[in-house]
Design a protein around this motif. Structure first.
Motif, short mmCIF file in Angstrom:
data_model
loop_
_atom_site.label_atom_id
_atom_site.label_comp_id
_atom_site.label_asym_id
_atom_site.label_seq_id
_atom_site.Cartn_x
_atom_site.Cartn_y
_atom_site.Cartn_z
N ASN A 17 0.82 -1.28 -0.09
CA ASN A 17 -0.16 0.04 0.06
C ASN A 17 0.80 1.50 0.04
O ASN A 17 1.68 1.47 0.93
N GLY A 18 0.68 2.39 -0.93
CA GLY A 18 1.40 3.34 -1.16
C GLY A 18 1.22 4.28 0.31
O GLY A 18 2.41 4.81 0.53
N THR A 19 0.26 4.49 0.90
CA THR A 19 0.25 5.34 2.17
C THR A 19 0.99 4.62 3.30
O THR A 19 1.68 5.36 3.95
N ARG A 20 1.03 3.21 3.18
CA ARG A 20 1.96 2.86 4.46
C ARG A 20 3.52 3.04 3.93
O ARG A 20 4.07 3.09 4.88
N LEU A 37 2.60 11.86 13.15
CA LEU A 37 2.25 10.93 11.86
C LEU A 37 0.73 11.57 11.27
O LEU A 37 1.02 11.61 9.94
N CYS A 38 0.00 11.50 11.97
CA CYS A 38 -1.29 11.89 11.56
C CYS A 38 -1.38 13.22 10.76
O CYS A 38 -1.84 13.54 9.69
N ALA A 39 -0.54 14.14 11.20
CA ALA A 39 -0.54 15.63 10.86
C ALA A 39 0.02 15.35 9.18
O ALA A 39 -0.04 16.54 8.43
N THR A 48 -8.23 6.19 9.84
CA THR A 48 -7.52 5.43 8.64
C THR A 48 -6.13 5.36 8.88
O THR A 48 -5.40 4.34 8.48
N VAL A 49 -5.45 6.51 9.31
CA VAL A 49 -3.90 6.41 9.42
C VAL A 49 -3.84 5.36 10.85
O VAL A 49 -2.68 4.53 10.45
N LEU A 50 -4.53 5.37 11.88
CA LEU A 50 -4.27 4.20 12.73
C LEU A 50 -4.47 2.77 12.09
O LEU A 50 -3.82 1.87 12.52
N GLN A 51 -5.46 2.49 11.26
CA GLN A 51 -5.69 1.36 10.70
C GLN A 51 -4.32 0.99 10.10
O GLN A 51 -3.99 -0.11 9.85
#
Length: 105
Positions: A17-20, A37-39, A48-51
């Protein structure tokens, strides 16, 4: 099945996954809190970030530790090195050997 196959599957799933991958890039720069990290991903909500973070932690690519009310996240490079040693390194050596054979004719 090799003993590390399940662990490698988790790493490949996480890296698919690109986001990861971008999250790992951020953590490669320096450790971050979950809020930091969320920022870095304003287009994603915190859930979604936490998932994504849970997938990275299951693959042991990220280590989280609680410091007071904050959770500090650190990149854990060992799983990536294991993938490199098992897969990429072997293929690179084979390719170099093939090229060497071709140049020697």
């Amino acid at each position: 099945m090799a003993p590390d196959d399940d662990a490698d599957d988790q790493v490949f799933k996480a890296l698919a996954n690109g986001t990861r991958r971008r999250m790992l890039d951020v953590l490669k720069e320096s450790p971050r809190t979950t809020g930091d990290l969320c920022a870095h991903f304003p287009d994603l909500d915190r859930t979604t970030v936490l998932q994504h973070l849970r997938v990275l932690e299951r693959a042991e690519l990220v280590i989280g530790r609680k410091v007071g009310r904050e959770r500090h996240l650190t990149l854990a490079p060992v799983p990536i090195k294991r993938i490199h040693d098992r897969w990429i390194g072997e293929y690179a050596r084979a390719a170099v050997s093939l090229l060497d054979d071709l140049t020697r004719g």
